[in-house]
Design an enzyme around this catalytic site. Structure first.
Site, mmCIF file in Angstrom:
data_model
loop_
_atom_site.group_PDB
_atom_site.id
_atom_site.type_symbol
_atom_site.label_atom_id
_atom_site.label_comp_id
_atom_site.label_asym_id
_atom_site.label_seq_id
_atom_site.Cartn_x
_atom_site.Cartn_y
_atom_site.Cartn_z
ATOM 1 N N HIS A 1 6.950 0.915 -2.122
ATOM 2 C CA HIS A 1 6.924 0.609 -3.561
ATOM 3 C C HIS A 1 8.311 0.577 -4.195
ATOM 4 O O HIS A 1 8.430 0.667 -5.421
ATOM 5 C CB HIS A 1 6.012 1.582 -4.320
ATOM 6 C CG HIS A 1 4.587 1.515 -3.909
ATOM 7 N ND1 HIS A 1 3.764 0.443 -4.184
ATOM 8 C CD2 HIS A 1 3.820 2.396 -3.193
ATOM 9 C CE1 HIS A 1 2.556 0.667 -3.684
ATOM 10 N NE2 HIS A 1 2.570 1.838 -3.073
ATOM 11 N N SER B 1 -0.318 -0.824 0.533
ATOM 12 C CA SER B 1 -0.644 -0.236 -0.761
ATOM 13 C C SER B 1 -0.342 -1.247 -1.854
ATOM 14 O O SER B 1 0.611 -2.020 -1.740
ATOM 15 C CB SER B 1 0.184 1.036 -0.972
ATOM 16 O OG SER B 1 -0.136 1.661 -2.191
ATOM 17 N N GLU C 1 2.535 -5.996 -6.929
ATOM 18 C CA GLU C 1 3.213 -6.019 -5.637
ATOM 19 C C GLU C 1 2.305 -5.451 -4.567
ATOM 20 O O GLU C 1 1.333 -4.767 -4.872
ATOM 21 C CB GLU C 1 4.531 -5.225 -5.692
ATOM 22 C CG GLU C 1 4.405 -3.797 -6.210
ATOM 23 C CD GLU C 1 4.214 -2.732 -5.144
ATOM 24 O OE1 GLU C 1 4.200 -3.058 -3.941
ATOM 25 O OE2 GLU C 1 4.079 -1.557 -5.501
#
Length: 142
Positions: free
Chosen positions: A45, A93, A118
């Site tokens: 992330h 994720s 994203e």
């Protein structure tokens, strides 16, 4: 020629509770996938340095299917490529903003509409079933 690694998987699986108790429902990504031009591929992330390109993102019967390539252009890309290739990391994720939800999931929210920001390759996915796998790699010309 830059080094790449082709991957695919499900970044989200419908109707399964994640570790926070949230459940994504079928259709939650439809508007976002239709309206968003680019969904970055990130590592853990971290938005400062994308690591590749998602070539395909779509909802299928199981969840949010993704197919793309990790690029070894920068340090984070090289690290991700090496860790995925070795099998050390295989989690996916999603980063998103919730647009519509209800409180009907057993422990968390029922996510009805999400704005997908994203998709990351991660060590520990919030949804343990969100995993990637390697695709057959093209032969490198000598």
């Amino acid at each position: 020629m830059p080094q790449t690694l082709l991957i695919e998987g499900h970044a989200s699986v419908f109707d399964l509770a994640d570790l926070a108790g949230d459940v994504v429902r079928h259709g939650a990504f439809a508007a976002s996938l239709r309206d968003r031009r680019n969904v970055p591929m990130l590592f853990q992330h971290e938005a400062s340095e994308p690591i590749g390109v998602w070539r395909e993102l779509r909802e299928d019967r199981r969840g949010l299917y993704v197919r793309g390539e990790i690029l070894a252009e920068g340090p984070r890309g090289r690290t991700a490529l090496s860790l995925v290739r070795s099998g050390a990391i295989d989690g996916l994720s999603i980063g998103f903003r919730t647009k519509r939800f209800s409180g009907r999931a057993p422990r968390g929210r029922e996510l009805i509409e999400l704005d997908l920001w994203e998709v990351s390759i991660v060590t520990f996915p919030m949804l343990p079933q969100a995993r990637l796998r390697l695709l057959p790699q093209p032969a490198i010309a000598a």
